[in-house]
Design a protein around this motif. Structure first.
Motif, PDB file in Angstrom:
ATOM      1  N   MET A   1       0.837  -1.189   0.000  1.00 46.34           N
ATOM      2  CA  MET A   1       0.000   0.000   0.000  1.00 46.34           C
ATOM      3  C   MET A   1       0.885   1.258   0.000  1.00 46.34           C
ATOM      4  N   LYS A   2       0.544   2.170  -0.902  1.00 48.52           N
ATOM      5  CA  LYS A   2       1.337   3.384  -1.038  1.00 48.52           C
ATOM      6  C   LYS A   2       1.024   4.360   0.101  1.00 48.52           C
ATOM      7  N   GLU A   3       2.070   4.929   0.679  1.00 46.38           N
ATOM      8  CA  GLU A   3       1.850   5.918   1.739  1.00 46.38           C
ATOM      9  C   GLU A   3       1.366   7.230   1.137  1.00 46.38           C
ATOM     10  N   LYS A   4       0.385   7.816   1.798  1.00 48.99           N
ATOM     11  CA  LYS A   4      -0.190   9.075   1.298  1.00 48.99           C
ATOM     12  C   LYS A   4       0.119  10.198   2.288  1.00 48.99           C
ATOM     13  N   TYR A   5       0.474  11.353   1.759  1.00 46.63           N
ATOM     14  CA  TYR A   5       0.802  12.506   2.591  1.00 46.63           C
ATOM     15  C   TYR A   5       0.027  13.739   2.138  1.00 46.63           C
ATOM     16  N   VAL A   6      -0.179  14.626   3.090  1.00 46.80           N
ATOM     17  CA  VAL A   6      -0.717  15.939   2.768  1.00 46.80           C
ATOM     18  C   VAL A   6       0.229  16.986   3.351  1.00 46.80           C
ATOM     19  N   ALA A   7       0.067  18.219   2.893  1.00 49.88           N
ATOM     20  CA  ALA A   7       0.811  19.348   3.472  1.00 49.88           C
ATOM     21  C   ALA A   7      -0.190  20.421   3.857  1.00 49.88           C
ATOM     22  N   TYR A   8       0.050  21.037   5.007  1.00 48.07           N
ATOM     23  CA  TYR A   8      -0.786  22.157   5.462  1.00 48.07           C
ATOM     24  C   TYR A   8       0.073  23.420   5.414  1.00 48.07           C
ATOM     25  N   VAL A   9      -0.492  24.484   4.850  1.00 48.08           N
ATOM     26  CA  VAL A   9       0.217  25.759   4.771  1.00 48.08           C
ATOM     27  C   VAL A   9      -0.631  26.826   5.451  1.00 48.08           C
ATOM     28  N   GLY A  10      -0.076  27.438   6.487  1.00 48.13           N
ATOM     29  CA  GLY A  10      -0.763  28.521   7.194  1.00 48.13           C
ATOM     30  C   GLY A  10      -0.465  29.854   6.517  1.00 48.13           C
ATOM     31  N   VAL A  40      -9.490  30.127   8.559  1.00 47.70           N
ATOM     32  CA  VAL A  40      -8.967  30.501   9.885  1.00 47.70           C
ATOM     33  C   VAL A  40      -8.419  31.917   9.733  1.00 47.70           C
ATOM     34  N   ASN A  41      -8.732  32.798  10.664  1.00 48.83           N
ATOM     35  CA  ASN A  41      -8.220  34.169  10.587  1.00 48.83           C
ATOM     36  C   ASN A  41      -6.742  34.228  10.938  1.00 48.83           C
ATOM     37  N   ASN A  42      -5.912  34.586   9.947  1.00 49.22           N
ATOM     38  CA  ASN A  42      -4.468  34.743  10.140  1.00 49.22           C
ATOM     39  C   ASN A  42      -3.811  33.525  10.783  1.00 49.22           C
ATOM     40  N   SER A  43      -3.888  32.409  10.060  1.00 45.68           N
ATOM     41  CA  SER A  43      -3.290  31.151  10.508  1.00 45.68           C
ATOM     42  C   SER A  43      -1.779  31.194  10.272  1.00 45.68           C
ATOM     43  N   SER A  44      -1.072  31.892  11.160  1.00 50.48           N
ATOM     44  CA  SER A  44       0.340  32.169  10.895  1.00 50.48           C
ATOM     45  C   SER A  44       1.290  31.031  11.264  1.00 50.48           C
ATOM     46  N   HIS A  45       0.873  30.129  12.152  1.00 46.67           N
ATOM     47  CA  HIS A  45       1.736  28.987  12.469  1.00 46.67           C
ATOM     48  C   HIS A  45       0.892  27.769  12.792  1.00 46.67           C
ATOM     49  N   LEU A  46       1.394  26.594  12.405  1.00 45.03           N
ATOM     50  CA  LEU A  46       0.675  25.333  12.583  1.00 45.03           C
ATOM     51  C   LEU A  46       1.545  24.330  13.344  1.00 45.03           C
ATOM     52  N   VAL A 338       0.061  31.279  -3.628  1.00 46.78           N
ATOM     53  CA  VAL A 338      -0.696  31.274  -2.373  1.00 46.78           C
ATOM     54  C   VAL A 338      -0.348  32.571  -1.649  1.00 46.78           C
ATOM     55  N   GLU A 339      -1.354  33.293  -1.204  1.00 43.73           N
ATOM     56  CA  GLU A 339      -1.099  34.627  -0.661  1.00 43.73           C
ATOM     57  C   GLU A 339      -0.536  34.582   0.762  1.00 43.73           C
ATOM     58  N   THR A 340       0.533  35.346   0.976  1.00 37.93           N
ATOM     59  CA  THR A 340       1.226  35.504   2.262  1.00 37.93           C
ATOM     60  C   THR A 340       1.339  34.202   3.076  1.00 37.93           C
ATOM     61  N   PRO A 341       1.967  33.164   2.495  1.00 40.71           N
ATOM     62  CA  PRO A 341       2.157  31.921   3.264  1.00 40.71           C
ATOM     63  C   PRO A 341       3.164  32.136   4.380  1.00 40.71           C
ATOM     64  N   ASN A 342       2.949  31.437   5.483  1.00 43.97           N
ATOM     65  CA  ASN A 342       3.754  31.675   6.682  1.00 43.97           C
ATOM     66  C   ASN A 342       4.427  30.431   7.231  1.00 43.97           C
ATOM     67  N   SER A 343       3.743  29.278   7.117  1.00 44.13           N
ATOM     68  CA  SER A 343       4.337  28.049   7.657  1.00 44.13           C
ATOM     69  C   SER A 343       3.844  26.849   6.864  1.00 44.13           C
ATOM     70  N   ILE A 344       4.654  25.785   6.852  1.00 44.85           N
ATOM     71  CA  ILE A 344       4.291  24.557   6.138  1.00 44.85           C
ATOM     72  C   ILE A 344       4.644  23.359   7.003  1.00 44.85           C
ATOM     73  N   ILE A 345       3.787  22.341   6.931  1.00 45.94           N
ATOM     74  CA  ILE A 345       4.019  21.116   7.705  1.00 45.94           C
ATOM     75  C   ILE A 345       3.452  19.921   6.929  1.00 45.94           C
TER      76      ILE A 345
END
Length: 352
Positions: A1-10, A40-46, A338-345
């Protein structure tokens, strides 16, 4: 089974952006495809809980928490006020009992109780840093830029960008209060920003926004008090001609911890260092441009072969193949808008 990933960008949401951008990740290709945006209002860090079930986000209202669905989608749980100005950095403890919030604007460290069902509870403690910095534009006052527990879970490190210190607290589990145990004093006007620990827990990496450096410390938490011993300082810059307009910002480790990456705004570059597992020392591999402006944050893809950089001023995410052998970054396609990105995980999903 292939591993699946997502990324979240605040992102900041004062423009057209509305919150957390959710991307499907093609790990082999090193590419991201936007799936949806969660308001989310101003999701600057995740931050993600250590059990991988919950995503925490800074919000104007304080802190928001979402449950992470098996496919990586987010379901809102609740928001809590943190009794202060909006935060800038989040982390969780090992037990999933506390969420820690760094307050840049008010120089405050906040401890929020987290319930077993993911809900955020009440604020257990809030400590305002005191002291004067030496950089006039920063109003000579504390700015907590990062909060992170030590790998052994014994202490909480609170990096203060404004007063050039890292305060080290013990969390009293009986009272849920912070007790100051030590202060690591950095060079005046160096502007410490972020701390990360090596996977083996023996070394700490601290980057500096104003002096544009990264330092390595040997960490030992086995005694009565924590010990941080400075062993190396490395520059993050290609050129020192215009340092007043450069600001080292993001920092991450490759998944296995063999490489450390720092991004620097102004120069708009990424530096990569090979980490010696035995000594913790860094060997510079390259400092290269990232085809974007103000690389605020960066993260290595789960396979360790690609890099994503979020560029705050150019409203973009640039992705690269990391050529470790030839010490190069090779850009993957056009930048994502993507407008004013701040963090990625990155996050590993539970299902195909």
């Amino acid at each position: 089974m292939k591993e699946k990933y997502v990324a979240y960008v605040g992102t900041y949401t004062h423009g057209s952006s509305i919150g957390i951008h959710l991307y499907d990740v093609n790990v082999e290709e090193g590419t991201l495809t936007e799936r949806k945006v969660i308001p989310v209002n101003n999701s600057s860090h995740l931050a993600i809980s250590l059990n991988g079930k919950y995503l925490y986000s800074i919000a104007d209202e304080g802190v928001a928490v979402f449950s992470i669905d098996p496919d990586g989608d987010l379901t809102f749980i609740n928001k809590v006020d943190i009794d202060g100005m909006r935060g800038c950095h989040l982390s969780t403890d090992k037990e999933g009992k506390y969420l820690y919030v760094a307050g840049y604007h008010d120089g405050k460290v906040t401890v929020v109780h987290t319930h077993r069902d993911g809900r955020l509870g009440s604020v257990m403690d809030g400590v305002f840093h005191r002291g004067l910095g030496s950089v006039a534009e920063r109003n000579f006052r504390p700015h907590v830029s990062c909060v992170r527990p030590t790998p052994d879970g014994k202490y909480l490190c609170a990096v203060d960008n404004g007063i050039d210190q890292m305060k080290i607290y013990r969390v009293n589990n009986r009272t849920s209060k912070l007790e100051l145990v030590d202060v690591l004093r950095c060079v005046r006007e160096s502007g410490p920003r972020l701390i990360k620990f090596s996977p083996n827990g023996k070394y700490a990496f601290l980057n500096f926004e104003l002096s544009n450096e990264v330092q390595v410390y040997r960490y030992d938490g086995s005694g009565k008090n924590p010990v941080f011993e400075l062993i190396q300082t490395e520059s993050t810059l290609v050129s020192h001609d215009d340092e007043t307009h450069d600001a080292t910002s993001g920092m991450c480790l490759s998944p296995a911890g063999e490489y450390l990456f720092c991004s620097t705004a102004g120069e708009d570059t990424v530096s990569m260092y090979k980490v010696d597992e035995e000594t913790g020392s860094l060997e510079k591999q390259f400092i290269l441009p990232i085809s974007g402006e103000y690389p605020k944050d960066l993260d290595v893809f789960p396979d360790g072969k690609h890099l994503a950089v979020v560029n705050h001023e150019s409203n973009s995410i640039t992705t690269f193949t990391i050529d470790y052998e030839n010490k190069l970054l090779v850009m993957k396609g056009k930048p994502l808008k993507v407008e004013t990105p701040n963090s990625i995980i990155f996050h590993k999903c539970e299902e195909e």
